[in-house]
Design an enzyme around this catalytic site. Structure first.
Site, mmCIF file in Angstrom:
data_model
loop_
_atom_site.group_PDB
_atom_site.id
_atom_site.type_symbol
_atom_site.label_atom_id
_atom_site.label_comp_id
_atom_site.label_asym_id
_atom_site.label_seq_id
_atom_site.Cartn_x
_atom_site.Cartn_y
_atom_site.Cartn_z
ATOM 1 N N HIS A 193 15.722 22.609 -42.413
ATOM 2 C CA HIS A 193 15.525 21.682 -43.534
ATOM 3 C C HIS A 193 14.062 21.707 -43.986
ATOM 4 C CE1 HIS A 193 19.491 19.805 -42.774
ATOM 5 N NE2 HIS A 193 19.376 19.324 -43.998
ATOM 6 N N LYS A 246 25.980 13.072 -35.992
ATOM 7 C CA LYS A 246 26.392 11.959 -35.136
ATOM 8 C C LYS A 246 25.378 10.832 -35.243
ATOM 9 C CE LYS A 246 23.979 13.104 -30.818
ATOM 10 N NZ LYS A 246 23.158 11.900 -30.555
HETATM 11 S S1 SF4 Z 1 25.916 13.865 -25.390
HETATM 12 FE FE1 SF4 Z 1 23.776 13.774 -24.809
HETATM 13 S S2 SF4 Z 1 23.005 15.838 -24.896
HETATM 14 FE FE2 SF4 Z 1 24.928 15.777 -26.032
HETATM 15 S S3 SF4 Z 1 24.372 15.374 -28.166
HETATM 16 FE FE3 SF4 Z 1 24.731 13.397 -27.212
HETATM 17 S S4 SF4 Z 1 22.726 12.716 -26.482
HETATM 18 FE FE4 SF4 Z 1 22.583 14.925 -26.897
#
Ligand code: SF4
Lengths: 180, 282
Positions: A35, A100
């Site tokens: 980005h 996420k």
């Molecule tokens: S589970 Fe843990 S290591 Fe995997 S994306 Fe989420 S915070 Fe990062």
């Protein structure tokens, strides 16, 4: 529901927060470093190395593939780190994002303004996503390794609508329901 | 007492193995915690999310693939018996060699940059974040804990006023939990250090994450506080991956240490649902 990529403005308009969708078609991975490079290229008056028109940006940095496999463990990274780039990418034609976690308030406003959506994947559940990727091609910034821009073909990759085109935010609707 | 002489090269294959095992196999303690969380979760989306984490954990183990794509910084914790005498190349080099081989041979992501400001990837996930402690005996126990960015980056430290006491600790942890929401990939484990100095406190918070889920601090005061904070965190409604639900934390582990009369240091370290660790004793 099943969704074929690239998405159209009409298709994303009917998506509502909390909808579970299975995506099939081409997407591009792009995260922090890429980005930043796009931003620098645009500032220099150059074009982005990828045409983002109607494309879905997957915030992801995968593991290397095991020998004999097409792709390795992959999953969404924290979307909030890309918040400052959302407007730039919408202006480049992007229609959807996949990451996420929670995002800044202004990202919801931008989704409304540009008619785009932000999808959520499940952080941590990356091994089972390996088989959902049927082809991979590095299209830009190969020197960035895991952070290069890759064109992937998704075969029914599961996502949840996190922000819809009306600017509704899934977490803001759901979390209060379970608060005690 | 005779010394036990070990060549530092013995740690290389052990660390290589532990890196791969930790990244590909969530242990039974974590998988069990997922299963009971799945039963308790009231949100439909949350239940589905935990179900996917269970399937993913099983799949990763079977296929020997990284359960999460972010295979983290390699935190290596060594407890070295004081009767062990080392020979051979520097221990640090050998630890890094083990990390290098584990990440390379295990097809794991390399996520370390050599300089935090220049940001060029070292391409072998070294150096490790190495903690060594001298303990009794003549054995060496090595724990590898790959620590992903999403959860590690959400940690926080604050020195409270001594008078703020238990309520101050609770308020600070809850403030951090609410601020970071779904970003540390819940359901997570919270490691909390209370006391010591700034450095000691942070290391305690990290090491508290090694304790199995469900095990309480031996001191009732802290065991009680762990339960209270766990309830309060789960009452935030943040839920699996922050999408709302009754299960935000799988557990809360507190460790404490004496501290200065003027201080009440508190450190919070999150361990995401990819709660990876593996241990071996030499
Ligand atoms: S589970 Fe843990 S290591 Fe995997 S994306 Fe989420 S915070 Fe990062």
């Amino acid at each position: 529901m099943e969704l074929t990529l690239p998405l159209t403005k009409e298709q994303v308009k009917i998506l509502k927060v909390g909808d579970v969708a299975y995506l099939t078609g081409y997407v591009y991975t792009c995260r922090d470093a890429a980005h930043k490079k796009i931003q620098e290229a645009l500032e220099r008056g150059e074009k982005s190395p990828v045409d983002w028109q109607d494309q879905l940006v997957y915030y992801a940095g995968p593991c290397p593939a095991k020998p004999g496999k097409v792709f390795g463990s992959n999953g969404p990274t924290t979307a909030a780190r890309m918040d400052p780039f959302v407007e730039m990418m919408f202006q480049q034609g992007m229609i959807a994002m996949l990451g996420k976690g929670d995002r800044a308030e202004y990202v919801a406003d931008l989704c409304k303004q540009y008619g785009g959506v932000s999808f959520l994947g499940i952080g941590g559940a990356s091994a089972i996503n390996a088989d959902r990727v049927k082809s991979v091609e590095i299209v830009a910034y190969g020197e960035l390794g895991t952070e290069s821009i890759k064109k992937l073909y998704f075969d029914r990759y599961r996502v949840i609508v996190g922000i819809d085109t009306e600017g509704n935010v899934l977490q803001q609707q759901e979390v209060p329901k379970y608060k005690r | 007492m005779m010394s036990r002489i070990l060549n530092t090269e013995v740690v290389v294959p052990v660390i290589e193995r532990l890196v791969k095992k930790a990244c590909c196999e969530l242990n039974d303690n974590v998988m069990e915690a997922f299963r009971s969380a799945c039963e308790q979760e009231e949100s439909v989306l949350g239940k589905e999310t935990i179900q996917i984490l269970i399937e993913n954990g099983e799949y990763a183990k079977r296929e020997q693939m990284a359960c999460c794509h972010d295979t983290g910084a390699a935190v290596v914790i060594m407890e070295i018996g004081q009767n062990v005498a080392w020979e051979g190349k520097p221990l640090k080099e050998q630890v890094n060699e083990g990390v290098r081989q584990g990440y390379e041979k295990g097809n794991l992501r390399k996520s370390m940059v050599a300089d935090p400001l220049e940001r060029v990837n070292t391409n072998d996930n070294t150096p490790a974040i190495l903690h060594t402690e001298i303990v009794e005996g003549d054995t060496v126990t090595i724990t590898v804990m790959p620590k992903g960015g999403g959860s590690e980056n959400m940690g926080a430290f604050k020195t409270l006023l001594p008078g703020q006491g238990i309520q101050g600790v609770k308020d600070f942890v809850l403030e951090v939990v609410k601020r970071v929401g779904g970003n540390p990939c819940p359901p997570y484990i919270i490691g909390i250090g209370v006391g010591g100095t700034m450095d000691k406190c942070a290391v305690m918070a990290k090491k508290a994450l090694i304790r199995p889920i469900g095990k309480r601090n031996a001191k009732p005061l802290y065991a009680e506080l762990e339960k209270e904070i766990l309830d309060a965190v789960n009452n935030t409604g943040i839920g699996p991956l922050g999408m709302g639900g009754r299960i935000t934390a799988l557990d809360v582990h507190i460790d404490y240490y004496p501290c200065h009369i003027t201080a009440l240091p508190v450190a919070v370290n999150f361990q995401c649902n990819a709660a990876r660790q593996a241990t071996e004793t030499i």
